[in-house]
Design an enzyme around this catalytic site. Structure first.
Site, short mmCIF file in Angstrom:
data_model
loop_
_atom_site.label_atom_id
_atom_site.label_comp_id
_atom_site.label_asym_id
_atom_site.label_seq_id
_atom_site.Cartn_x
_atom_site.Cartn_y
_atom_site.Cartn_z
N GLU A 66 0.82 -1.22 0.00
CA GLU A 66 0.00 0.00 0.00
C GLU A 66 0.84 1.26 0.00
O GLU A 66 0.50 2.26 -0.65
CB GLU A 66 -0.94 0.00 1.20
N HIS A 135 -10.31 -6.12 8.18
CA HIS A 135 -11.24 -6.32 7.07
C HIS A 135 -12.61 -5.69 7.36
O HIS A 135 -13.51 -5.78 6.54
CB HIS A 135 -11.45 -7.81 6.80
#
Length: 330
Positions: A66, A135
């Site tokens: 990321e 998540h």
């Protein structure tokens, strides 16, 4: 405002896909970047078919990094591109936190306005899908607290379609939070309708007795609570905030001045959450109109729980109505 064609019914996720497609068609400088977004079409299939139609140089499968995705986006933005970066899950954004808050948010200011950062960061967020921490998180507060970033979230298919295009067209960096548990909920999408302002809240249900303010995945929940309240003789006004930073305080204040009560709801923990800032601002602006302290409903100050416990963590209609009731007995 007129429409020349009938609206199309799309799930929220497909509406984002259609908005991304239109942005790619309208501007050759728009690029999509992210893990598995090309051949796979993303883990939620939000970018399905876009690499096939626009090629791997415009819909780019990146390494699992990321910080590298956002670092590359900064360089592309400096050269006039409009990168759209997907963070696969909300909790995976933290490795890119340094790039976002130290570079993306500050380069325009640091260069005296000479360098723009037209970067859109797509973040599927929130719980309700039976997943675990990393998540199912709601990290929007971190970025709303960072000067130089715009933070928005959609709650329905029509907004998903238009707001993603508005975010990409912005010369400022935008974090676009997508309520992943609502990806499959359908709604009318009419690309010919007049575009609603990106940073303006919307009253989605009128009411007279109390204002319920929320955003993203909990707009549906708040509307359910309002329907239950109506059966019991209480009229709740529901506002979809839409923009977390900047805040449309005028719409909220106008509503509170009419109803006299406000309850703010979000999935993120209540402690130091978005609701705390809104409560403080509305108390300052509407003190003499409030019949009770501003109520807040949110997650608890713990890491996101295992899936078998998330129904206790996430605000539901009962918790919302309980908070509303407390504003009438305060």
């Amino acid at each position: 405002m007129t429409a020349t064609t009938d609206p199309t019914v799309l799930p929220l996720g497909k509406a984002i896909n259609a908005g991304l497609r239109r942005a790619l068609e309208n501007d050759s400088k728009v690029l999509l970047m992210g893990q598995d977004i090309g051949k796979l079409g993303g883990v939620f299939r939000i970018t399905d078919g876009l690499q096939k139609d626009f090629g791997p140089k415009r819909v780019i499968d990146t390494p699992l990094a990321e910080s590298g995705i956002l670092g590359t986006a900064v360089g592309l933005a400096m050269y006039g591109y409009r990168p759209v970066c997907e963070i696969q899950f909300d909790g995976f954004i933290y490795p890119a936190f340094d790039q976002i808050v130290s570079q993306v948010a500050k380069l325009h200011y640091r260069t005296g306005g000479n360098v723009k950062m037209p970067i859109t960061i797509r973040v599927p967020y929130g719980g309700g899908i039976g997943a675990i921490e990393h998540h199912s998180e709601s990290p929007e507060g971190y970025f709303a607290a960072t000067a130089g970033l715009r933070v928005v979230t959609c709650s329905n298919a029509a907004d998903a379609h238009t707001m993603i295009q508005q975010a990409i067209a912005s010369d400022d960096p935008v974090l676009f939070f997508e309520p992943k548990r609502r990806y499959w909920e359908k709604g009318d999408v009419d690309p010919t309708t007049e575009t609603y302002p990106l940073h303006k809240a919307r009253i989605v249900r009128a009411g007279t007795d109390a204002t319920v303010l929320t955003y993203g995945p909990l707009v549906t929940t708040a509307l359910q609570a309002a329907s239950i309240a109506a059966e019991e003789g209480r009229s709740l006004e529901v506002i979809d905030l839409r923009s977390i930073s900047p805040l449309d305080l005028d719409t909220i204040a106008d509503s509170v001045q009419r109803t006299g009560r406000l309850v703010v709801i979000h999935e993120a923990p209540v402690f130091l959450g978005i609701g705390a800032e809104i409560a403080a601002r509305i108390t300052e602006r509407c003190f003499y109109h409030l019949e009770a302290p501003v109520g807040r409903v949110g997650g608890f100050s713990v890491p996101y729980p295992p899936s078998k416990l998330e129904e206790y963590f996430l605000p539901d209609a009962d918790r919302i109505l309980d908070a509303v009731d407390r504003t009438f007995t305060a």
